[in-house]
Write a protein that holds these residues in place. Structure first.
Motif, PDB file in Angstrom:
ATOM      1  N   THR A   1       0.774   4.045  -3.010  1.00 21.14           N
ATOM      2  CA  THR A   1       0.487   5.474  -2.845  1.00 21.14           C
ATOM      3  C   THR A   1       1.582   6.329  -3.492  1.00 21.14           C
ATOM      4  O   THR A   1       1.299   7.337  -4.135  1.00 21.14           O
ATOM      5  N   VAL A   2       2.838   5.887  -3.381  1.00 20.47           N
ATOM      6  CA  VAL A   2       3.934   6.652  -4.005  1.00 20.47           C
ATOM      7  C   VAL A   2       3.802   6.640  -5.530  1.00 20.47           C
ATOM      8  O   VAL A   2       3.961   7.665  -6.193  1.00 20.47           O
ATOM      9  N   ARG A   3       3.486   5.465  -6.096  1.00 24.12           N
ATOM     10  CA  ARG A   3       3.396   5.352  -7.555  1.00 24.12           C
ATOM     11  C   ARG A   3       2.207   6.148  -8.106  1.00 24.12           C
ATOM     12  O   ARG A   3       2.294   6.752  -9.171  1.00 24.12           O
TER      13      ARG A   3
ATOM     14  N   GLU B   1       0.871   8.754  -6.596  1.00 23.12           N
ATOM     15  CA  GLU B   1       1.198  10.169  -6.395  1.00 23.12           C
ATOM     16  C   GLU B   1       2.136  10.682  -7.486  1.00 23.12           C
ATOM     17  O   GLU B   1       1.994  11.800  -7.976  1.00 23.12           O
TER      18      GLU B   1
ATOM     19  N   ILE C   1       9.265   5.289   3.482  1.00 20.08           N
ATOM     20  CA  ILE C   1       9.572   4.091   2.717  1.00 20.08           C
ATOM     21  C   ILE C   1      10.987   4.202   2.161  1.00 20.08           C
ATOM     22  O   ILE C   1      11.546   5.287   2.034  1.00 20.08           O
TER      23      ILE C   1
ATOM     24  N   ASN D   1       5.991   8.853   3.889  1.00 20.60           N
ATOM     25  CA  ASN D   1       4.897   8.092   3.315  1.00 20.60           C
ATOM     26  C   ASN D   1       3.712   8.066   4.275  1.00 20.60           C
ATOM     27  O   ASN D   1       3.877   7.870   5.474  1.00 20.60           O
ATOM     28  N   SER D   2       2.503   8.241   3.698  1.00 19.00           N
ATOM     29  CA  SER D   2       1.323   8.329   4.556  1.00 19.00           C
ATOM     30  C   SER D   2       0.915   6.999   5.173  1.00 19.00           C
ATOM     31  O   SER D   2       0.140   6.967   6.109  1.00 19.00           O
ATOM     32  N   VAL D   3       1.404   5.887   4.658  1.00 23.15           N
ATOM     33  CA  VAL D   3       1.032   4.585   5.226  1.00 23.15           C
ATOM     34  C   VAL D   3       2.049   4.136   6.279  1.00 23.15           C
ATOM     35  O   VAL D   3       1.692   3.769   7.393  1.00 23.15           O
ATOM     36  N   LEU D   4       3.317   4.195   5.929  1.00 25.03           N
ATOM     37  CA  LEU D   4       4.351   3.607   6.797  1.00 25.03           C
ATOM     38  C   LEU D   4       5.225   4.628   7.527  1.00 25.03           C
ATOM     39  O   LEU D   4       6.138   4.243   8.233  1.00 25.03           O
TER      40      LEU D   4
ATOM     41  N   ARG E   1      11.333   0.181  -2.260  1.00 25.22           N
ATOM     42  CA  ARG E   1      10.047   0.071  -2.956  1.00 25.22           C
ATOM     43  C   ARG E   1      10.067   0.835  -4.271  1.00 25.22           C
ATOM     44  O   ARG E   1       9.259   0.598  -5.138  1.00 25.22           O
ATOM     45  N   ILE E   2      10.941   1.820  -4.341  1.00 27.35           N
ATOM     46  CA  ILE E   2      11.038   2.607  -5.565  1.00 27.35           C
ATOM     47  C   ILE E   2      12.520   2.619  -5.955  1.00 27.35           C
ATOM     48  O   ILE E   2      13.368   2.998  -5.151  1.00 27.35           O
TER      49      ILE E   2
ATOM     50  N   ASP F   1      -1.964  12.095  -2.889  1.00 26.96           N
ATOM     51  CA  ASP F   1      -1.641  11.054  -1.911  1.00 26.96           C
ATOM     52  C   ASP F   1      -2.955  10.409  -1.480  1.00 26.96           C
ATOM     53  O   ASP F   1      -3.724  10.984  -0.719  1.00 26.96           O
TER      54      ASP F   1
ATOM     55  N   LYS G   1      11.767   8.260   1.883  1.00 26.80           N
ATOM     56  CA  LYS G   1      10.794   9.224   1.396  1.00 26.80           C
ATOM     57  C   LYS G   1       9.640   9.135   2.372  1.00 26.80           C
ATOM     58  O   LYS G   1       9.254   8.017   2.761  1.00 26.80           O
TER      59      LYS G   1
ATOM     60  N   LEU H   1       0.837  -1.202   0.000  1.00 23.00           N
ATOM     61  CA  LEU H   1       0.000   0.000   0.000  1.00 23.00           C
ATOM     62  C   LEU H   1       0.872   1.253   0.000  1.00 23.00           C
ATOM     63  O   LEU H   1       0.569   2.247  -0.662  1.00 23.00           O
ATOM     64  N   ALA H   2       1.982   1.178   0.750  1.00 20.24           N
ATOM     65  CA  ALA H   2       2.896   2.314   0.800  1.00 20.24           C
ATOM     66  C   ALA H   2       3.474   2.582  -0.590  1.00 20.24           C
ATOM     67  O   ALA H   2       3.574   3.721  -1.041  1.00 20.24           O
ATOM     68  N   GLU H   3       3.829   1.503  -1.280  1.00 21.59           N
ATOM     69  CA  GLU H   3       4.404   1.645  -2.618  1.00 21.59           C
ATOM     70  C   GLU H   3       3.345   2.154  -3.598  1.00 21.59           C
ATOM     71  O   GLU H   3       3.613   3.020  -4.435  1.00 21.59           O
TER      72      GLU H   3
END
Lengths: 83, 411
Positions: A45-47, A49, B360, B354-357, B392-393, A55, B352, A41-43
Motif C-alpha cells: 500500500t505504501v509503494r 501510494e 510501518i 499505515n492503513s493495514v498495520l 519496509r521502506i 491508499d 509511517k 500488504l502494508a508495504e
C-alpha cells in the motif's frame, strides 16, 4: 498500469526473498495466490501510494489484484473527467 | 472428543486425554522453550507448572544474534533436566490436571522478552498469580471455544492460553492462517471467543458472511477505528466487542466497550497520573530483573474523562516505540542492527502510519557503498532481527533528514 503494479508487487516479494511473479490477472488473490502476508500488504500500500497517490486499503482490505486495479482506474477516470 | 488444541497449520489435533498421556510420558524438561509448534509451547508451559520450574519463552523466529543478545547463548541443550518426582504423582484426567495447575507453582515463573526502551529487549518474569490475575474461571466459561489469534510466546497469547487452559476449554489456532481458513475454522469448530489485535480483525474484513457462534471479540494493542468496529458487528452479530489495555510488563489492566476505559475501584489506588502519563504501581507488574521504582511509567499519554469514577482515554505514546500491527518495535534496536552492516554510515529508523498495520517501519540510510541496495539491507537484516522489525521502506540519502516520527527535521 498492470505492468507497473506487477513490478511493484515483485519488489515487495523480492524484498522478502519470496518467489517473483511472471504475470498478474485480476482474479488473483493477494494473500492466497500471491502469498502476501500483512507485512507485505502494508508495504504494497505504501509503494502504490507513493506512485499513484491512493491508499488502496483506506476503506478496508482489498483481496484481489482486480480490486486494486479498479481503485486505481476509478481514481484516474475521475481525474481525467475533471480536467 | 474433548479437544485441547487444533492447529491446522502444524497439522495438530490434540485431545485433553492425549495431552495428559503425553505429559505423563515426558521425562525431560528444558526451561528454554523455542518452537513454532503451538502444541509444544502449550505442553511446555503446562509441564513447567506441574514440576514447578521456571519457563523461558523465546519467539520461534528469533535469529541467532537476537538469542545471543537476549540470553547469552543460542543453544540450550545443556539445560535439559530429567523429570523425577513428578512422575510419581502423574495426573489421570482433565479435572485432576486443572486442580493441580491451580494449586501448583510456588517457585514457578514465566519469563518472556519485550522490546526495551534502551535498544536491548528486556526480560520480564511473572509468577502464577500475576499472569492469571485476569483469568476468570467459572461454569459460564466452561464451554468456551477459543480462536487463538496471538503469537503463543507473547504476553497477550499467554494470557489467552491461561484463560482457556484453566477453564478446560478448546483452543483453535487462527494466528497466521489465510483469511478463508480463519473463517472455516470459526464455523467448523463453533468458536465462541476471539482475542486479537485490530490488525488481525482488519485483515478479516470486508466479509459478507456472518458468524453467529462468536460471543465475544476482544481487541487490544493499538487503536480500533469506528469503521472496523461497525464491520465487525455485522460479521459477528452475537458478539460483545471489548477493548483491553495491556502491556508485557503488567498484562491486562483495563477493559472497555469503546475507547473510554474505566478503572475498577480496587485498582484506583494502584494507578497514578503524572503529566498526563499513566503510571502503574509496581505491585501490578511482573519483575523485570532491574530495580523498579514504586511507580512504573507506561509511556502512554491519557486524557481523563471523569475523576470519580476514574475514566480515561488513550491519546498516544510518549516513548519512541513503534506499534506495528500490535507488535512493539524499538527503533534503536533496528538502527543498531542496520549499523552492523559494513558500508552503512548512518541510519535513522522512523514510523509511517499505515492503513493495514497501524504503522510501518521505514528508514533512511546514508552509505557511500554502491553494493548497498534496499534488498541487500533487507536480506542482511533477516538473519539479525525478527521480520516485523525490518524496515519496509528504505530511502538512501546523503544526510539524515527526518526525525523518528517521520517529520522533516528543521534546522
Amino acid at each position: 498500469m498492470n505492468e507497473r503494479i506487477l513490478e511493484i508487487m515483485n519488489t515487495v516479494l523480492e524484498n522478502r526473498t519470496k518467489e517473483k511473479l511472471t504475470s498478474i490477472t485480476p482474479e488473483m488473490h493477494l494473500r492466497n495466490d500471491i502469498g502476501f502476508d500483512s507485512l507485505d500488504l502494508a508495504e504494497l500500500t505504501v509503494r502504490i501510494e507513493a506512485e499513484y497517490d491512493i491508499d488502496i486499503f483506506e476503506d478496508g482490505i482489498v483481496n484481489t489484484v482486480g480490486e486494486i486495479l479498479k481503485k486505481l482506474e476509478s481514481k484516474y477516470e475521475s481525474f481525467s473527467q475533471r480536467y | 472428543m474433548n479437544l485441547f488444541l487444533k492447529d491446522i497449520d502444524n497439522e495438530k489435533l490434540v485431545t485433553w486425554d492425549y495431552l495428559i498421556d503425553d505429559i505423563n510420558n515426558t521425562s525431560i524438561y528444558n526451561p528454554y522453550c523455542k518452537s513454532a509448534d503451538y502444541y509444544s509451547v502449550f505442553k511446555h508451559i503446562i509441564l513447567s507448572l506441574l514440576i514447578d520450574e521456571e519457563i523461558i519463552l523465546l519467539d520461534s523466529d528469533f535469529t541467532e544474534s537476537e538469542l545471543i543478545n537476549l540470553t547469552g547463548r543460542s543453544d540450550y541443550i545443556e539445560f535439559n533436566m530429567p523429570i523425577e518426582k513428578y512422575n510419581a504423582s502423574s495426573v489421570s484426567n482433565q479435572r485432576e490436571l486443572l486442580e493441580k495447575l491451580s494449586n501448583s507453582s510456588k517457585k514457578w515463573r514465566i519469563t518472556l522478552f519485550t522490546s526495551g526502551t534502551t535498544g536491548i529487549p528486556k526480560k520480564v518474569s511473572h509468577d502464577f498469580k500475576s499472569i492469571t490475575r485476569f483469568v476468570k474461571v467459572s461454569e459460564r466459561n466452561e464451554k468456551s471455544i477459543w480462536g487463538f489469534a496471538y503469537n503463543p510466546t507473547h504476553m497477550a497469547g499467554i494470557q489467552v492460553f491461561f484463560q482457556a487452559l484453566l477453564n478446560g476449554n478448546s483452543i483453535v489456532r487462527l494466528f497466521g492462517l489465510d483469511t478463508k481458513d480463519i473463517y472455516t475454522e470459526i464455523t467448523n469448530n463453533g468458536i465462541t471467543h476471539i482475542s486479537a489485535t485490530p490488525t488481525f480483525y482488519r485483515l478479516l474484513l470486508p466479509c459478507n458472511e456472518t458468524f453467529p457462534s462468536v460471543e465475544r471479540i476482544t481487541s487490544g494493542g493499538e487503536k480500533f477505528n469506528e469503521k472496523t468496529f461497525k464491520q465487525l458487528n455485522q460479521v459477528f452479530p452475537n458478539a460483545k466487542i471489548t477493548n483491553v489495555y495491556a502491556s508485557t510488563e503488567a498484562g491486562t489492566l483495563f477493559a472497555s466497550q469503546n475507547d473510554i476505559f474505566s478503572v475498577r475501584p480496587e485498582y484506583e489506588s494502584l494507578i497514578h497520573i503524572e503529566n498526563n502519563e499513566l503510571l502503574i504501581h509496581r505491585s501490578l507488574m511482573g519483575s523485570t530483573g532491574t530495580n523498579v521504582d514504586e511507580w512504573y511509567n507506561t509511556g502512554d499519554v491519557i486524557e481523563i474523562v471523569s475523576q470519580k469514577p476514574l475514566k480515561f482515554r488513550f491519546v498516544n505514546r510518549k516513548s519512541e516505540m513503534i506499534n506495528v500491527g500490535g507488535y512493539k518495535v524499538n527503533p534503536l534496536e533496528v538502527e543498531e542492527a542496520i549499523l552492523t552492516l559494513s558500508g552503512i554510515n548512518n541510519v535513522r529508523v522512523y514510523s509511517k502510519s499505515n492503513s493495514v498495520l497501524g504503522n510501518i517501519i521505514c528508514c533512511e540510510v546514508v552509505t557511500n557503498s554502491s553494493q548497498i541496495t534496499e534488498s541487500s539491507v533487507r536480506t542482511f537484516l533477516q538473519s539479525k532481527i525478527q521480520e516485523f522489525k525490518i524496515p519496509r521502506i528504505i530511502r538512501f540519502v546523503d544526510e539524515l533528514t527526518t526525525t523518528r516520527t517521520g517529520k522533516l527535521k528543521r534546522n
